[in-house]
Design a protein around this motif. Sequence first.
Motif, PDB file in Angstrom:
ATOM      1  N   GLU A 290       5.940  35.033  -2.218  1.00 45.13           N
ATOM      2  CA  GLU A 290       7.451  35.327  -2.571  1.00 45.13           C
ATOM      3  C   GLU A 290       8.619  34.235  -2.017  1.00 45.13           C
ATOM      4  O   GLU A 290       9.261  33.700  -2.773  1.00 45.13           O
ATOM      5  CB  GLU A 290       7.648  36.526  -1.941  1.00 45.13           C
ATOM      6  CG  GLU A 290       7.099  37.757  -2.828  1.00 45.13           C
ATOM      7  CD  GLU A 290       7.628  39.071  -2.118  1.00 45.13           C
ATOM      8  OE1 GLU A 290       8.336  39.196  -1.207  1.00 45.13           O
ATOM      9  OE2 GLU A 290       6.908  40.049  -2.408  1.00 45.13           O
ATOM     10  N   GLU A 291       8.040  33.657  -0.765  1.00 48.79           N
ATOM     11  CA  GLU A 291       8.981  32.669  -0.434  1.00 48.79           C
ATOM     12  C   GLU A 291       8.705  31.222  -1.065  1.00 48.79           C
ATOM     13  O   GLU A 291       9.708  30.661  -1.375  1.00 48.79           O
ATOM     14  CB  GLU A 291       8.446  32.547   1.021  1.00 48.79           C
ATOM     15  CG  GLU A 291       9.497  31.469   1.872  1.00 48.79           C
ATOM     16  CD  GLU A 291      10.871  31.935   1.872  1.00 48.79           C
ATOM     17  OE1 GLU A 291      11.993  31.330   1.725  1.00 48.79           O
ATOM     18  OE2 GLU A 291      11.242  33.328   1.978  1.00 48.79           O
ATOM     19  N   LEU A 292       7.689  31.127  -1.655  1.00 46.02           N
ATOM     20  CA  LEU A 292       7.364  29.875  -2.289  1.00 46.02           C
ATOM     21  C   LEU A 292       8.251  29.961  -3.729  1.00 46.02           C
ATOM     22  O   LEU A 292       8.715  28.977  -4.216  1.00 46.02           O
ATOM     23  CB  LEU A 292       5.647  29.553  -2.654  1.00 46.02           C
ATOM     24  CG  LEU A 292       5.291  29.105  -1.701  1.00 46.02           C
ATOM     25  CD1 LEU A 292       3.694  28.923  -1.904  1.00 46.02           C
ATOM     26  CD2 LEU A 292       5.659  27.667  -1.257  1.00 46.02           C
ATOM     27  N   HIS A 293       8.261  31.303  -4.243  1.00 43.65           N
ATOM     28  CA  HIS A 293       9.064  31.522  -5.474  1.00 43.65           C
ATOM     29  C   HIS A 293      10.510  31.106  -5.086  1.00 43.65           C
ATOM     30  O   HIS A 293      11.227  30.677  -6.067  1.00 43.65           O
ATOM     31  CB  HIS A 293       8.658  32.972  -5.949  1.00 43.65           C
ATOM     32  CG  HIS A 293       7.257  33.081  -6.724  1.00 43.65           C
ATOM     33  ND1 HIS A 293       7.103  32.382  -7.957  1.00 43.65           N
ATOM     34  CD2 HIS A 293       6.245  33.459  -6.246  1.00 43.65           C
ATOM     35  CE1 HIS A 293       5.886  32.848  -8.251  1.00 43.65           C
ATOM     36  NE2 HIS A 293       5.303  33.344  -7.493  1.00 43.65           N
ATOM     37  N   ARG A 294      10.954  31.818  -4.103  1.00 45.01           N
ATOM     38  CA  ARG A 294      12.363  31.735  -3.484  1.00 45.01           C
ATOM     39  C   ARG A 294      12.834  30.164  -3.445  1.00 45.01           C
ATOM     40  O   ARG A 294      13.621  29.765  -3.875  1.00 45.01           O
ATOM     41  CB  ARG A 294      12.771  32.502  -2.327  1.00 45.01           C
ATOM     42  CG  ARG A 294      12.555  33.718  -2.577  1.00 45.01           C
ATOM     43  CD  ARG A 294      13.047  34.554  -1.220  1.00 45.01           C
ATOM     44  NE  ARG A 294      12.832  36.035  -1.391  1.00 45.01           N
ATOM     45  CZ  ARG A 294      12.050  36.782  -0.659  1.00 45.01           C
ATOM     46  NH1 ARG A 294      11.448  36.372   0.316  1.00 45.01           N
ATOM     47  NH2 ARG A 294      11.963  38.027  -0.666  1.00 45.01           N
TER      48      ARG A 294
ATOM     49  N   SER B 268      15.471  25.259  -5.375  1.00 42.98           N
ATOM     50  CA  SER B 268      15.373  23.729  -5.521  1.00 42.98           C
ATOM     51  C   SER B 268      14.400  23.399  -6.478  1.00 42.98           C
ATOM     52  O   SER B 268      13.014  23.046  -5.719  1.00 42.98           O
ATOM     53  CB  SER B 268      15.663  23.119  -4.171  1.00 42.98           C
ATOM     54  OG  SER B 268      15.569  21.705  -4.508  1.00 42.98           O
ATOM     55  N   PRO B 269      13.888  23.553  -7.380  1.00 43.40           N
ATOM     56  CA  PRO B 269      12.753  23.293  -8.472  1.00 43.40           C
ATOM     57  C   PRO B 269      12.294  21.754  -8.037  1.00 43.40           C
ATOM     58  O   PRO B 269      11.387  21.477  -8.219  1.00 43.40           O
ATOM     59  CB  PRO B 269      13.172  23.556  -9.971  1.00 43.40           C
ATOM     60  CG  PRO B 269      14.383  24.293  -9.695  1.00 43.40           C
ATOM     61  CD  PRO B 269      14.984  24.254  -8.541  1.00 43.40           C
ATOM     62  N   ALA B 270      13.321  20.820  -8.017  1.00 44.54           N
ATOM     63  CA  ALA B 270      12.914  19.475  -7.955  1.00 44.54           C
ATOM     64  C   ALA B 270      12.294  19.140  -6.457  1.00 44.54           C
ATOM     65  O   ALA B 270      11.206  18.606  -6.498  1.00 44.54           O
ATOM     66  CB  ALA B 270      14.057  18.587  -8.351  1.00 44.54           C
ATOM     67  N   ALA B 271      12.682  19.819  -5.530  1.00 47.42           N
ATOM     68  CA  ALA B 271      12.116  19.878  -4.304  1.00 47.42           C
ATOM     69  C   ALA B 271      10.673  20.650  -3.995  1.00 47.42           C
ATOM     70  O   ALA B 271       9.992  20.159  -3.337  1.00 47.42           O
ATOM     71  CB  ALA B 271      13.093  20.079  -3.200  1.00 47.42           C
ATOM     72  N   TYR B 272      10.650  21.769  -4.548  1.00 47.64           N
ATOM     73  CA  TYR B 272       9.696  22.575  -4.261  1.00 47.64           C
ATOM     74  C   TYR B 272       8.699  23.200  -5.332  1.00 47.64           C
ATOM     75  O   TYR B 272       7.595  23.782  -5.145  1.00 47.64           O
ATOM     76  CB  TYR B 272      10.276  23.993  -3.714  1.00 47.64           C
ATOM     77  CG  TYR B 272      11.022  23.726  -2.359  1.00 47.64           C
ATOM     78  CD1 TYR B 272      10.455  23.290  -1.057  1.00 47.64           C
ATOM     79  CD2 TYR B 272      12.452  23.825  -2.252  1.00 47.64           C
ATOM     80  CE1 TYR B 272      11.234  23.101   0.023  1.00 47.64           C
ATOM     81  CE2 TYR B 272      13.281  23.562  -1.012  1.00 47.64           C
ATOM     82  CZ  TYR B 272      12.593  23.030  -0.064  1.00 47.64           C
ATOM     83  OH  TYR B 272      13.265  22.822   1.041  1.00 47.64           O
ATOM     84  N   GLY B 273       9.028  22.705  -6.520  1.00 47.00           N
ATOM     85  CA  GLY B 273       8.400  22.932  -7.793  1.00 47.00           C
ATOM     86  C   GLY B 273       6.771  22.895  -7.831  1.00 47.00           C
ATOM     87  O   GLY B 273       6.215  23.724  -8.581  1.00 47.00           O
ATOM     88  N   ARG B 274       6.383  21.793  -6.849  1.00 44.37           N
ATOM     89  CA  ARG B 274       4.846  21.423  -6.926  1.00 44.37           C
ATOM     90  C   ARG B 274       4.221  21.979  -5.649  1.00 44.37           C
ATOM     91  O   ARG B 274       3.127  21.848  -5.518  1.00 44.37           O
ATOM     92  CB  ARG B 274       4.586  20.150  -7.137  1.00 44.37           C
ATOM     93  CG  ARG B 274       5.368  19.598  -8.184  1.00 44.37           C
ATOM     94  CD  ARG B 274       4.963  18.033  -8.546  1.00 44.37           C
ATOM     95  NE  ARG B 274       4.338  17.896  -9.758  1.00 44.37           N
ATOM     96  CZ  ARG B 274       3.407  17.711 -10.301  1.00 44.37           C
ATOM     97  NH1 ARG B 274       2.526  16.900  -9.245  1.00 44.37           N
ATOM     98  NH2 ARG B 274       2.945  17.369 -11.446  1.00 44.37           N
ATOM     99  N   TRP B 275       4.950  22.817  -4.642  1.00 46.10           N
ATOM    100  CA  TRP B 275       4.430  23.204  -3.599  1.00 46.10           C
ATOM    101  C   TRP B 275       3.310  24.267  -3.841  1.00 46.10           C
ATOM    102  O   TRP B 275       3.790  25.334  -4.563  1.00 46.10           O
ATOM    103  CB  TRP B 275       5.607  23.748  -2.752  1.00 46.10           C
ATOM    104  CG  TRP B 275       6.129  22.674  -1.779  1.00 46.10           C
ATOM    105  CD1 TRP B 275       6.600  21.447  -2.440  1.00 46.10           C
ATOM    106  CD2 TRP B 275       6.840  22.929  -0.559  1.00 46.10           C
ATOM    107  NE1 TRP B 275       7.060  20.904  -1.243  1.00 46.10           N
ATOM    108  CE2 TRP B 275       7.469  21.777  -0.158  1.00 46.10           C
ATOM    109  CE3 TRP B 275       6.641  23.880   0.313  1.00 46.10           C
ATOM    110  CZ2 TRP B 275       7.898  21.336   0.973  1.00 46.10           C
ATOM    111  CZ3 TRP B 275       7.267  23.707   1.598  1.00 46.10           C
ATOM    112  CH2 TRP B 275       8.025  22.444   1.906  1.00 46.10           C
ATOM    113  N   GLY B 276       2.547  24.433  -3.110  1.00 44.74           N
ATOM    114  CA  GLY B 276       1.560  25.621  -2.933  1.00 44.74           C
ATOM    115  C   GLY B 276       1.434  26.237  -1.457  1.00 44.74           C
ATOM    116  O   GLY B 276       2.011  25.446  -0.419  1.00 44.74           O
ATOM    117  N   PRO B 277       0.618  27.064  -1.105  1.00 47.96           N
ATOM    118  CA  PRO B 277       0.403  27.659   0.145  1.00 47.96           C
ATOM    119  C   PRO B 277       0.125  26.786   1.278  1.00 47.96           C
ATOM    120  O   PRO B 277       0.691  26.777   2.360  1.00 47.96           O
ATOM    121  CB  PRO B 277      -0.445  28.794   0.025  1.00 47.96           C
ATOM    122  CG  PRO B 277      -0.598  28.969  -1.533  1.00 47.96           C
ATOM    123  CD  PRO B 277      -0.284  27.912  -2.026  1.00 47.96           C
ATOM    124  N   THR B 278      -0.491  25.555   1.021  1.00 49.87           N
ATOM    125  CA  THR B 278      -0.773  24.409   1.930  1.00 49.87           C
ATOM    126  C   THR B 278       0.195  23.828   2.379  1.00 49.87           C
ATOM    127  O   THR B 278       0.447  23.600   3.430  1.00 49.87           O
ATOM    128  CB  THR B 278      -2.048  23.589   1.427  1.00 49.87           C
ATOM    129  OG1 THR B 278      -3.125  24.461   0.916  1.00 49.87           O
ATOM    130  CG2 THR B 278      -2.422  22.705   2.320  1.00 49.87           C
TER     131      THR B 278
END
Length: 54
Positions: A21-25, A30-40
């Motif tokens: 949920e936090e990753l989705h938030r 900020s899609p440009a900053a976090y769009g490719r983030w995963g749990p790691t």
Amino acid sequence: MYDASGAAAEPTHETHVLAQEELHRLTARSPAAYGRWGPTDLQRVLEPYGAEQK
């Protein structure tokens, strides 16, 4: 997550869901900053603050 005594609680399915949920938030904010983030990635930046992922 912590139990009532302040000790770290064992990770649960709920912990995993909260991380997702936090990753989705973050991505929505900020899609440009976090769009490719995963749990790691989330774990890597939170570890200095005592967060663990199991």
